[in-house]
Design a protein around this motif. Sequence first.
Motif, short mmCIF file in Angstrom:
data_model
loop_
_atom_site.label_atom_id
_atom_site.label_comp_id
_atom_site.label_asym_id
_atom_site.label_seq_id
_atom_site.Cartn_x
_atom_site.Cartn_y
_atom_site.Cartn_z
N ARG A 121 0.84 -1.20 0.00
CA ARG A 121 0.00 0.00 0.00
C ARG A 121 0.87 1.24 0.00
O ARG A 121 1.92 1.27 0.62
CB ARG A 121 -0.85 0.05 1.26
N LEU A 122 0.40 2.26 -0.68
CA LEU A 122 1.03 3.58 -0.64
C LEU A 122 -0.01 4.57 -0.13
O LEU A 122 -1.17 4.53 -0.55
CB LEU A 122 1.48 4.03 -2.03
N ASN A 123 0.42 5.44 0.72
CA ASN A 123 -0.46 6.48 1.22
C ASN A 123 -0.08 7.78 0.53
O ASN A 123 1.03 8.27 0.68
CB ASN A 123 -0.33 6.60 2.74
N LEU A 124 -1.00 8.33 -0.25
CA LEU A 124 -0.74 9.57 -0.97
C LEU A 124 -1.47 10.72 -0.30
O LEU A 124 -2.59 10.56 0.17
CB LEU A 124 -1.21 9.45 -2.42
N SER A 125 -0.82 11.87 -0.28
CA SER A 125 -1.45 13.07 0.28
C SER A 125 -1.51 14.14 -0.81
O SER A 125 -0.54 14.34 -1.54
CB SER A 125 -0.65 13.60 1.46
N PHE A 126 -2.64 14.81 -0.89
CA PHE A 126 -2.83 15.87 -1.86
C PHE A 126 -3.15 17.16 -1.12
O PHE A 126 -4.03 17.18 -0.27
CB PHE A 126 -3.99 15.54 -2.81
N ASN A 127 -2.43 18.21 -1.45
CA ASN A 127 -2.71 19.53 -0.88
C ASN A 127 -3.71 20.20 -1.82
O ASN A 127 -3.34 20.68 -2.89
CB ASN A 127 -1.43 20.35 -0.77
N LEU A 128 -4.96 20.24 -1.43
CA LEU A 128 -6.02 20.73 -2.31
C LEU A 128 -5.95 22.24 -2.54
O LEU A 128 -6.73 22.78 -3.33
CB LEU A 128 -7.38 20.30 -1.78
N GLN A 129 -5.05 22.92 -1.87
CA GLN A 129 -4.85 24.34 -2.13
C GLN A 129 -3.99 24.55 -3.39
O GLN A 129 -4.00 25.64 -3.96
CB GLN A 129 -4.21 25.02 -0.93
N ARG A 130 -3.25 23.52 -3.76
CA ARG A 130 -2.44 23.60 -4.98
C ARG A 130 -3.26 23.04 -6.15
O ARG A 130 -3.85 21.96 -6.04
CB ARG A 130 -1.14 22.81 -4.83
N GLU A 131 -3.27 23.78 -7.24
CA GLU A 131 -4.11 23.41 -8.38
C GLU A 131 -3.76 22.04 -8.96
O GLU A 131 -4.65 21.24 -9.24
CB GLU A 131 -4.01 24.48 -9.47
N ASN A 132 -2.47 21.75 -9.15
CA ASN A 132 -2.08 20.45 -9.71
C ASN A 132 -2.52 19.31 -8.82
O ASN A 132 -3.03 18.29 -9.30
CB ASN A 132 -0.57 20.39 -9.93
#
Length: 93
Positions: free
Chosen positions: A6-17
Amino acid sequence: MDEIKRLNLSFNLQRENDRNAYNIIKSKRQKTAYIIKAVLAYEGVTQEEKELKRIKRALREVLQDMNLMVDKDCNFTEETQIPDEVFQIFDSI
């Protein structure tokens, strides 16, 4: 179960990409399969680009060794014929 990781990914939703990538992945039904295909396709393209650059560099060196210069319109500045060896390089690729 060592075959499954498993990989845990984090996304910063303040950044458009990050937000765009997150929304694309979130919309997919088979997220793992989608990520696998996307990563492999991206890596395949970058490998092809690297290979193309390597081939271009090698051809440039061959042409320079033969004192042949080519301008941007592919017109030879010296009036020499291209030796058959150059075309053999293309055939071997």
